[in-house]
Design a protein around this motif. Structure first.
Motif, mmCIF file in Angstrom:
data_model
loop_
_atom_site.group_PDB
_atom_site.id
_atom_site.type_symbol
_atom_site.label_atom_id
_atom_site.label_comp_id
_atom_site.label_asym_id
_atom_site.label_seq_id
_atom_site.Cartn_x
_atom_site.Cartn_y
_atom_site.Cartn_z
ATOM 1 N N ARG A 186 48.228 33.790 41.778
ATOM 2 C CA ARG A 186 48.450 34.584 40.754
ATOM 3 C C ARG A 186 47.386 35.290 40.540
ATOM 4 O O ARG A 186 47.101 36.721 39.905
ATOM 5 N N ILE A 187 46.140 34.900 40.925
ATOM 6 C CA ILE A 187 44.792 35.949 40.880
ATOM 7 C C ILE A 187 44.899 37.135 41.638
ATOM 8 O O ILE A 187 44.489 38.308 41.438
ATOM 9 N N ARG A 188 45.503 36.879 42.927
ATOM 10 C CA ARG A 188 45.771 38.250 43.685
ATOM 11 C C ARG A 188 46.744 39.030 42.961
ATOM 12 O O ARG A 188 46.555 40.345 42.998
ATOM 13 N N ALA A 189 47.703 38.578 42.293
ATOM 14 C CA ALA A 189 48.760 39.473 41.668
ATOM 15 C C ALA A 189 47.867 40.064 40.443
ATOM 16 O O ALA A 189 48.007 41.369 40.193
ATOM 17 N N ASP A 196 48.697 41.351 33.101
ATOM 18 C CA ASP A 196 47.624 41.678 32.376
ATOM 19 C C ASP A 196 46.680 40.428 32.290
ATOM 20 O O ASP A 196 45.237 40.971 32.425
ATOM 21 N N ILE A 197 46.888 39.353 32.298
ATOM 22 C CA ILE A 197 45.974 38.030 32.494
ATOM 23 C C ILE A 197 46.377 37.018 33.115
ATOM 24 O O ILE A 197 47.475 37.190 33.544
ATOM 25 N N ALA A 198 45.777 36.155 33.404
ATOM 26 C CA ALA A 198 46.052 34.774 34.029
ATOM 27 C C ALA A 198 45.122 33.844 33.447
ATOM 28 O O ALA A 198 44.051 34.085 33.024
ATOM 29 N N SER A 204 38.445 30.864 42.321
ATOM 30 C CA SER A 204 39.527 31.648 42.740
ATOM 31 C C SER A 204 39.251 33.074 42.266
ATOM 32 O O SER A 204 39.721 34.043 42.741
ATOM 33 N N SER A 205 38.327 33.045 41.013
ATOM 34 C CA SER A 205 38.278 34.427 40.261
ATOM 35 C C SER A 205 36.921 35.045 40.159
ATOM 36 O O SER A 205 36.754 36.161 40.202
ATOM 37 N N LEU A 206 35.766 34.208 40.473
ATOM 38 C CA LEU A 206 34.487 34.610 40.500
ATOM 39 C C LEU A 206 34.125 35.874 41.232
ATOM 40 O O LEU A 206 33.419 36.940 40.504
ATOM 41 N N GLN A 207 34.255 35.920 42.572
ATOM 42 C CA GLN A 207 34.083 37.151 43.383
ATOM 43 C C GLN A 207 34.890 38.199 42.827
ATOM 44 O O GLN A 207 34.265 39.409 43.069
ATOM 45 N N PHE A 208 35.932 38.344 42.386
ATOM 46 C CA PHE A 208 36.724 39.639 41.668
ATOM 47 C C PHE A 208 35.989 39.939 40.443
ATOM 48 O O PHE A 208 36.075 41.079 40.189
ATOM 49 N N VAL A 209 35.650 38.992 39.684
ATOM 50 C CA VAL A 209 34.727 39.336 38.565
ATOM 51 C C VAL A 209 33.500 39.986 38.815
ATOM 52 O O VAL A 209 32.785 41.194 38.227
#
Length: 315
Positions: A186-189, A196-198, A204-209
């Motif tokens: 879902r983070i990739r999506a 919009d949100i997840a 799973s998310s920090l690198q993208f933030v």
């Protein structure tokens, strides 16, 4: 002493001597770790740290097999069918208890032998960057003005679904749910602009933030986290929400006492390993060890809590 009673005594003595030796033989081969979630998510990341660091304490390797599906229950179903010999372990978190309560599976936590609780991970409300909102307060205002339009990625019938429903309830919002099997999916999506949100976590998310692809709106921890000190907690934002996922190790029900005790002892030693602790912290979780008895008590209490919130998850 007759010949028969003497023979019986010799057999009893031999059995008493052989039993500790048999216990010492475990494990004499690799212990297979079935992770019932997709690669790349929080559960997979944190359990690979367990498997990658356990050999000095257990004495054998712990190869991981990812077996995702139906909110983590496909892999656990396979585990429940394996021989209860101590050579198969798996992962349980709040998702199994929610799935049981909502009828997703007939498996229950006490179909397994709890061995050790290992980690606790705060969950975050993660958003795709947009001009409509950049803070949680702005998000709440926008969501209230657009009820039912915000798409949120969760594991339907799982803990992320529960956490999202708790946010809805706490702030009087209405989301449109989209189901995904695991956090990584879902983070990739979300990164791809399909949501919009997840509900996500640091691993799973920090690198993208950090890359600017996503933004953390709020943290489910009790206090702000050192890894993301600028992200406010839900408690700071006007609610009493604590959104956490705990992860622990289980064996198929009926595993030998010697195997359970050996695995518990190895995991306890691992939980004190500075390298393992640092790696776990870097992955956005805290090491929180509880042995067989403590973990069983924790799951029983958690089960009662999930049952009390079952109406929130009702279809």
């Amino acid at each position: 002493m007759t010949f028969r009673t003497g023979l019986a005594a010799l057999f009893a003595a031999a059995t008493a001597i052989a039993t500790p030796a048999a216990a010492q033989d475990y494990p004499d081969r690799a212990v297979e770790f079935i992770v019932p979630w997709s690669p790349g998510g929080g559960s997979d990341t944190l359990m690979r740290l367990v498997a990658g660091n356990i050999e000095p304490y257990l004495g054998v390797d712990m190869p991981i097999i990812n077996m995702p599906g139906v909110g983590g229950t496909v892999g656990l179903r396979e585990v429940s069918r394996r021989d209860a010999d101590g050579y198969t372990i798996s992962l349980v978190h709040e998702g199994l208890l929610v799935a049981t309560e909502t009828g997703v599976t007939d498996l229950a936590w006490d179909d397994f032998d709890p061995i050790a609780l290992m980690t606790a991970s705060p969950q975050f409300l993660v958003a795709h960057p947009t001009e409509d909102y950049s803070t949680f307060e702005e998000f709440v205002d926008y969501a209230k003005a657009h009820p039912g339009e915000i798409t949120i990625g969760v594991t339907l019938g799982g803990v992320p679904h529960l956490h999202a429903a708790m946010i809805e309830q706490a702030y009087d919002l209405q989301f449109k749910y989209v189901g995904y099997e695991g956090t990584g999916e879902r983070i990739r999506a979300l990164v791809g602009g399909n949501l919009d949100i997840a509900i996500g976590d640091i691993s799973s998310s920090l690198q993208f933030v950090e890359n600017g692809d996503l933004v953390f709106l709020a943290a489910g921890s009790t206090d702000r986290l050192d890894a993301v000190p600028d992200v406010p907690t839900f408690k700071e934002l006007g609610s009493d929400l604590e959104l956490m996922v705990t992860r622990g190790i289980v064996m198929p029900g009926g595993a030998p006492e010697a195997a359970r005790a050996t695995m518990e002892a190895a995991l306890e030693e691992l939980s004190k390993d500075p390298t393992y602790i640092e790696q776990t912290n870097n992955a956005g979780a805290d090491v929180m060890f509880r042995g067989q008895e403590g973990y069983r008590d924790y799951l029983a209490a958690l089960d009662a809590t999930v049952k009390s919130l079952s109406e929130v998850l009702a279809p």
